[in-house]
Design a protein around this motif. Sequence first.
Motif, short mmCIF file in Angstrom:
data_model
loop_
_atom_site.label_atom_id
_atom_site.label_comp_id
_atom_site.label_asym_id
_atom_site.label_seq_id
_atom_site.Cartn_x
_atom_site.Cartn_y
_atom_site.Cartn_z
N LEU A 107 62.92 75.06 -3.33
CA LEU A 107 62.18 73.96 -2.73
C LEU A 107 62.14 74.00 -1.21
CD1 LEU A 107 60.54 71.38 -3.09
CD2 LEU A 107 62.69 70.10 -3.23
N PRO A 108 63.26 74.23 -0.50
CA PRO A 108 63.16 74.29 0.96
C PRO A 108 62.17 75.34 1.44
CG PRO A 108 65.45 74.06 0.29
CD PRO A 108 64.67 74.33 -0.96
N ALA A 109 62.18 76.51 0.80
CA ALA A 109 61.23 77.56 1.19
C ALA A 109 59.79 77.12 0.95
CB ALA A 109 61.53 78.84 0.41
N GLY A 123 45.28 67.36 -20.73
CA GLY A 123 43.85 67.22 -20.50
C GLY A 123 43.41 67.48 -19.09
N ASN A 124 44.25 68.13 -18.28
CA ASN A 124 43.92 68.23 -16.86
C ASN A 124 44.69 69.36 -16.19
OD1 ASN A 124 42.66 67.51 -14.48
ND2 ASN A 124 44.08 65.85 -14.00
N VAL A 125 44.07 69.97 -15.19
CA VAL A 125 44.72 70.89 -14.27
C VAL A 125 44.39 70.40 -12.87
CG1 VAL A 125 44.90 73.26 -13.42
CG2 VAL A 125 44.48 72.84 -15.85
N TYR A 126 45.40 70.13 -12.04
CA TYR A 126 45.11 69.58 -10.72
C TYR A 126 46.15 70.03 -9.71
CZ TYR A 126 48.81 66.15 -11.75
OH TYR A 126 50.01 65.55 -12.05
N ASP A 127 45.79 69.89 -8.44
CA ASP A 127 46.69 70.23 -7.34
C ASP A 127 47.39 68.98 -6.84
OD1 ASP A 127 45.92 72.85 -7.48
OD2 ASP A 127 44.58 72.78 -5.75
N THR A 128 48.63 69.16 -6.40
CA THR A 128 49.39 68.04 -5.86
C THR A 128 50.36 68.57 -4.81
OG1 THR A 128 50.74 66.12 -6.45
CG2 THR A 128 51.26 68.18 -7.57
N ASP A 129 51.01 67.65 -4.10
CA ASP A 129 51.99 68.07 -3.11
C ASP A 129 53.37 68.20 -3.75
OD1 ASP A 129 53.23 65.48 -3.20
OD2 ASP A 129 51.79 64.75 -1.72
N LEU A 130 54.29 68.75 -2.99
CA LEU A 130 55.61 69.03 -3.55
C LEU A 130 56.41 67.76 -3.81
CD1 LEU A 130 56.58 72.16 -1.42
CD2 LEU A 130 55.75 72.10 -3.78
N GLY A 131 56.14 66.72 -3.05
CA GLY A 131 56.83 65.45 -3.29
C GLY A 131 56.52 64.90 -4.67
N GLU A 132 55.25 64.91 -5.04
CA GLU A 132 54.86 64.43 -6.36
C GLU A 132 55.38 65.36 -7.45
OE1 GLU A 132 50.82 63.59 -8.99
OE2 GLU A 132 50.77 63.32 -6.83
N LEU A 133 55.36 66.66 -7.16
CA LEU A 133 55.85 67.63 -8.14
C LEU A 133 57.30 67.35 -8.50
CD1 LEU A 133 55.26 70.39 -9.64
CD2 LEU A 133 56.39 71.48 -7.68
N PRO A 183 46.69 75.66 16.95
CA PRO A 183 47.93 74.98 17.36
C PRO A 183 49.07 75.35 16.42
CG PRO A 183 46.08 73.45 17.29
CD PRO A 183 45.60 74.71 16.66
N ARG A 184 50.21 75.64 16.98
CA ARG A 184 51.33 76.12 16.16
C ARG A 184 52.28 75.00 15.81
NH1 ARG A 184 52.11 82.40 17.93
NH2 ARG A 184 49.88 82.79 17.99
N GLN A 185 52.81 75.11 14.60
CA GLN A 185 53.69 74.07 14.08
C GLN A 185 54.93 74.73 13.47
OE1 GLN A 185 52.51 71.04 14.49
NE2 GLN A 185 53.81 69.67 13.31
N LEU A 186 56.08 74.16 13.77
CA LEU A 186 57.32 74.60 13.14
C LEU A 186 57.65 73.64 12.01
CD1 LEU A 186 60.05 76.28 13.13
CD2 LEU A 186 60.96 74.41 14.54
N ARG A 187 57.91 74.19 10.84
CA ARG A 187 58.35 73.39 9.70
C ARG A 187 59.75 73.84 9.30
NH1 ARG A 187 52.76 73.96 8.70
NH2 ARG A 187 51.75 71.94 8.47
N VAL A 188 60.62 72.87 9.06
CA VAL A 188 61.99 73.18 8.66
C VAL A 188 62.36 72.34 7.44
CG1 VAL A 188 62.71 73.82 10.99
CG2 VAL A 188 62.99 71.46 10.21
N ALA A 189 63.28 72.86 6.65
CA ALA A 189 63.79 72.12 5.49
C ALA A 189 65.25 72.49 5.31
CB ALA A 189 63.00 72.45 4.23
N VAL A 190 66.04 71.49 4.95
CA VAL A 190 67.48 71.69 4.77
C VAL A 190 67.90 71.08 3.44
CG1 VAL A 190 69.78 71.18 5.69
CG2 VAL A 190 67.86 71.57 7.27
N ARG A 191 68.63 71.87 2.64
CA ARG A 191 69.28 71.31 1.46
C ARG A 191 70.74 71.10 1.79
NH1 ARG A 191 70.25 74.79 -3.83
NH2 ARG A 191 71.92 75.55 -2.50
#
Length: 244
Positions: A107-109, A123-133, A183-191
């Motif tokens: 998940l962090p990656a 009955g469905n195939v859809y895209d979602t974000d990781l929070g909902e997942l 524009p550049r963005q840094l994303r970080v995640a920590v478990r």
Amino acid sequence: MQLRLPSSISDAQRCLAEGAIPIGGATLVWAAWQRDGFPEKAVSLRHVPEANVVGSEELGGAVLLHRVDATVPEVLHRAASGIGTGAVRRTATVGGNIVGSTLRCLLPAALVLDARATVLEPGNVYDTDLGELVAKRPLLLGLRWRTPLVSGYRKVEGDAGGPPPLVVAAAVHADGDSDGNGPRQLRVAVREGYEVLSESTPFDRDADQVLHALERTDLAALPAAAREHLRAQVTDVLVRTGEV
């Protein structure tokens, strides 16, 4: 238990509609099933092509962890290669790790890649974000992301029998620009333990400015040792952009 092995999305949806329980490598549920009883029907996506893709910007939910190679970004490859033993990685799946596990080692990656999830319902195939997942835990068909400019991952050795080891992931993206000049963005995640925190901040050639910005987020509540590992990983990723 009847294990269904559909070869298409529509076949898999029929299995779900008939009450089949999704199963990946069964590394997490097998002991519970032996204790509590096996479901009447189970379904695996191991023969569904869309769930078995390994690409530079996509990864199927049924892919075994040992197949997650250098085709994907470094942060995701290193995360997968550090999970469990070789035997576990030859059995466990991407979807099982992110959706079915409380450890969620991948998940962090996935968060720092700003990945989107494609999920499968009867009955469905859809895209979602990781929070909902993570919150709803549907059947994961696959992940998609845009290739970062650079990414990095570190997993700190933990104590046997203790909480999950600390994980720090980071990636730099050129947001909204396919040629890498946006524009550049840094994303970080920590478990930390069983909790995963993620934040983002604009890229800056001054690493201290980036680190100060992160210290003004919820990451400031991490223990001192975790913040030191975060600082080291972020500095390493920034340096590897060649602009710091």
